[in-house]
Write a protein that holds these residues in place. Structure first.
Motif, PDB file in Angstrom:
ATOM      1  N   PRO A 245       0.758  -1.245   0.090  1.00  7.70           N
ATOM      2  CA  PRO A 245      -0.032  -0.061   0.018  1.00  7.70           C
ATOM      3  C   PRO A 245       0.688   1.276   0.041  1.00  7.70           C
ATOM      4  CG  PRO A 245      -0.808  -1.562   1.607  1.00  7.70           C
ATOM      5  CD  PRO A 245       0.557  -2.081   1.303  1.00  7.70           C
ATOM      6  N   LEU A 246       0.402   2.295  -0.625  1.00  8.15           N
ATOM      7  CA  LEU A 246       1.188   3.391  -1.100  1.00  8.15           C
ATOM      8  C   LEU A 246       0.937   4.431   0.049  1.00  8.15           C
ATOM      9  CD1 LEU A 246       3.217   5.266  -2.843  1.00  8.15           C
ATOM     10  CD2 LEU A 246       1.067   5.981  -3.955  1.00  8.15           C
TER      11      LEU A 246
ATOM     12  N   SER B  75      -9.897  13.546   5.197  1.00 11.80           N
ATOM     13  CA  SER B  75     -10.952  13.046   4.540  1.00 11.80           C
ATOM     14  C   SER B  75     -11.000  13.641   3.211  1.00 11.80           C
ATOM     15  CB  SER B  75     -12.160  13.506   5.311  1.00 11.80           C
ATOM     16  OG  SER B  75     -12.203  12.953   6.781  1.00 11.80           O
ATOM     17  N   TYR B  76     -10.628  14.872   3.083  1.00 12.32           N
ATOM     18  CA  TYR B  76     -10.457  15.463   1.518  1.00 12.32           C
ATOM     19  C   TYR B  76      -9.686  14.562   0.935  1.00 12.32           C
ATOM     20  CZ  TYR B  76      -9.385  18.321  -2.113  1.00 12.32           C
ATOM     21  OH  TYR B  76      -8.931  18.909  -3.466  1.00 12.32           O
ATOM     22  N   VAL B  77      -8.612  14.265   1.355  1.00 12.53           N
ATOM     23  CA  VAL B  77      -7.276  13.799   0.400  1.00 12.53           C
ATOM     24  C   VAL B  77      -7.927  12.186   0.217  1.00 12.53           C
ATOM     25  CG1 VAL B  77      -4.975  12.982   0.696  1.00 12.53           C
ATOM     26  CG2 VAL B  77      -5.611  15.160   1.486  1.00 12.53           C
ATOM     27  N   ALA B  78      -8.355  11.774   1.192  1.00 10.11           N
ATOM     28  CA  ALA B  78      -9.039  10.329   1.080  1.00 10.11           C
ATOM     29  C   ALA B  78      -9.934  10.298  -0.265  1.00 10.11           C
ATOM     30  CB  ALA B  78      -9.365   9.808   2.217  1.00 10.11           C
TER      31      ALA B  78
ATOM     32  N   GLY C 282      -7.454   4.416  -6.078  1.00  8.90           N
ATOM     33  CA  GLY C 282      -6.974   3.844  -4.661  1.00  8.90           C
ATOM     34  C   GLY C 282      -8.209   3.655  -3.736  1.00  8.90           C
ATOM     35  N   HIS C 283      -7.738   2.757  -2.811  1.00  7.82           N
ATOM     36  CA  HIS C 283      -8.632   2.279  -1.607  1.00  7.82           C
ATOM     37  C   HIS C 283      -7.860   2.859  -0.312  1.00  7.82           C
ATOM     38  CE1 HIS C 283     -10.964   0.082  -4.331  1.00  7.82           C
ATOM     39  NE2 HIS C 283      -9.927  -0.700  -4.621  1.00  7.82           N
TER      40      HIS C 283
ATOM     41  N   VAL D 150      -2.727   3.748   0.822  1.00 11.05           N
ATOM     42  CA  VAL D 150      -3.571   3.539  -0.675  1.00 11.05           C
ATOM     43  C   VAL D 150      -3.360   1.863  -0.989  1.00 11.05           C
ATOM     44  CG1 VAL D 150      -4.142   4.487  -2.692  1.00 11.05           C
ATOM     45  CG2 VAL D 150      -3.104   5.930  -1.014  1.00 11.05           C
ATOM     46  N   HIS D 151      -4.386   1.437  -1.054  1.00 11.90           N
ATOM     47  CA  HIS D 151      -4.428  -0.012  -1.236  1.00 11.90           C
ATOM     48  C   HIS D 151      -4.913  -0.181  -2.633  1.00 11.90           C
ATOM     49  CE1 HIS D 151      -3.660  -1.591   2.870  1.00 11.90           C
ATOM     50  NE2 HIS D 151      -4.155  -0.417   3.143  1.00 11.90           N
TER      51      HIS D 151
END
Ligand SMILES: O=C[C@H](O)[C@H](O)[C@H](O)COP(=O)(O)O
Length: 218
Positions: free
Chosen positions: A130-131, A141-144, A152-153, A171-172
């Motif tokens: 995962p990165l 939350s915004y970046v996610a 990404g997950h 990031v999976h």
């Protein structure tokens, strides 16, 4: 040889790339620790080291190796560090130990990046690991949400605060075929401090620990 022995072998092999009387850039993690332990044998022949994390600073000092602040150093001939994944273009995913930002800074200053890794880290396509992305806490939350748009997950790495006081999102689910492009896309997301793709600044040399000995890839 087991994985620890492979890491020790590449840690020792990296000494070949450390010029006498230099200040050497040092990374973070278990493989970088093997390099630090090997570097102790050169203590009288080098000026000291610049580190990418508090953890590595402590290990350097435990060996009596002088540690310099990066801002006091205008020349680093070499940076030695591990990776979580590395492909055959010597592009890497780093940050498994949450040290990616300072690692990227020291690597940017260094003339040569020597990556040291055991054979389990060499992959055809980056992304199974995962990165890691270092993020300003208020932007999590915004970046996610933006990372989902990139395919990404994202997963918040609970309980981890970086040396810079930020959080990590892992990031999976990525299969990274255009590492330079994705590194730039993630960097452009407001709230991102650093991402763990080392593509623009890839390694110059990979010392890979294998059951057949240390292989050198360039
Ligand atoms: O944040 C940590 C660094 O990127 C490490 O270089 C990376 O995680 C590899 O660590 P290890 O050598 O322990 O597998």
């Amino acid at each position: 040889m087991n994985q620890d022995e492979l890491k020790q072998a590449v840690g020792r092999a990296a000494l070949e790339y450390v010029p006498d009387n230099c200040i050497v850039g040092v990374g973070t993690g278990s493989t970088a620790n093997c390099f630090i332990d090997a570097l102790a044998t050169m203590k009288g022949r080098i000026q000291g080291a610049v580190s990418s994390s508090e953890a590595s600073v402590a290990r350097l000092k435990s060996h009596g190796i002088p540690v310099f602040e990066l801002n006091t150093v205008d020349h680093l001939p070499v940076y030695v560090d591990g990776a979580d994944e590395i492909n055959r273009q010597l592009q890497m995913i780093k940050g498994g130990g949450a040290a990616l930002t300072r690692e990227k800074i020291v690597a940017a200053v260094a003339e040569q990046f020597i990556c040291i890794a055991d054979e389990s880290k060499l992959v055809d396509v980056l992304g199974k690991f995962p990165l890691p992305v270092e993020v300003i806490p208020m932007a999590r939350s915004y970046v996610a949400r933006q990372l989902v748009k990139l395919g990404g997950h994202p997963a918040y790495r609970e309980g981890v605060i970086t040396d810079n006081g930020n959080i990590i999102i892992d990031v999976h689910g990525l299969r990274i075929s255009e590492a330079n492009k994705l590194e730039s896309q993630i960097n452009e997301i407001v709230g991102v401090v650093t991402n763990g793709l080392f593509a623009h600044r890839r390694a110059d040399v990979l010392l890979l620990g294998t059951s057949k000995g240390v292989q050198t890839l360039k």
